[in-house]
Enzyme design. Sequence first.
Site, mmCIF file in Angstrom:
data_model
loop_
_atom_site.group_PDB
_atom_site.id
_atom_site.type_symbol
_atom_site.label_atom_id
_atom_site.label_comp_id
_atom_site.label_asym_id
_atom_site.label_seq_id
_atom_site.Cartn_x
_atom_site.Cartn_y
_atom_site.Cartn_z
ATOM 1 N N ALA A 30 16.953 64.182 65.339
ATOM 2 C CA ALA A 30 15.660 63.896 64.725
ATOM 3 C C ALA A 30 15.058 62.566 65.179
ATOM 4 O O ALA A 30 14.103 62.094 64.596
ATOM 5 C CB ALA A 30 15.814 63.913 63.208
ATOM 6 N N ASN A 98 22.317 60.973 59.815
ATOM 7 C CA ASN A 98 23.126 60.963 61.026
ATOM 8 C C ASN A 98 22.369 60.305 62.168
ATOM 9 O O ASN A 98 22.966 59.854 63.136
ATOM 10 C CB ASN A 98 23.559 62.387 61.382
ATOM 11 C CG ASN A 98 24.729 62.826 60.529
ATOM 12 O OD1 ASN A 98 25.826 62.308 60.667
ATOM 13 N ND2 ASN A 98 24.481 63.750 59.623
ATOM 14 N N HIS A 128 11.340 57.963 60.496
ATOM 15 C CA HIS A 128 12.293 56.963 60.986
ATOM 16 C C HIS A 128 11.534 55.990 61.884
ATOM 17 O O HIS A 128 10.913 56.406 62.867
ATOM 18 C CB HIS A 128 13.414 57.623 61.792
ATOM 19 C CG HIS A 128 14.099 58.734 61.081
ATOM 20 N ND1 HIS A 128 14.921 58.538 59.987
ATOM 21 C CD2 HIS A 128 14.069 60.069 61.289
ATOM 22 C CE1 HIS A 128 15.375 59.708 59.574
ATOM 23 N NE2 HIS A 128 14.872 60.647 60.336
#
Length: 177
Positions: A30, A98, A128
């Site tokens: 991601a 993760n 993020h």
Amino acid sequence: MLSCGALLDNLDLVDLAHRSSGRILVPTGALLGLDAVVGAAEGGITSVTMITQKPPRGLLGAPYLEANGIDIAGLTRPKRVFSGTAREAARGFPANVNVAAALALAGIGPDRTTVEIWADPNVTRNTHRIEVEATAARFSMQIENVPSAENPRTGSLTPLSVIAALKKLVSPLAIGT
């Protein structure tokens, strides 16, 4: 290995892979820009910080929240629920970040990579933001992933990243580091 957070406490597996001529592949998942982080690490990185914002339902049940009695149900404004190292984030949020472990493995390691996690009822995507300070460059990146309908803890981009990584293994043209 998508759940690469578990790798941070089992780095002996890397030694085992080395001794047996094996490989451990960690897809980008991601995140974005891991190639830049890997390249920057060759010249030296001073700091790596990741700030993650997720809709509260994507963090529900995280061991860190449970262990620390942090209630995120019914939030009406953003709440920082974690600040620490990537190693601590991977342990406390094994199904949620993760990406922090992958970033740490690509850069300066799990104990020098810093992570903040926010439960934010105002976001609809897993966001993020990464800041890197290195000898060769200073850069920041941000990605906003659509949460998976089946598992809101992860983004829809993650399985697509796995497909791309598998194709890269056999493709006559491989893009990226």
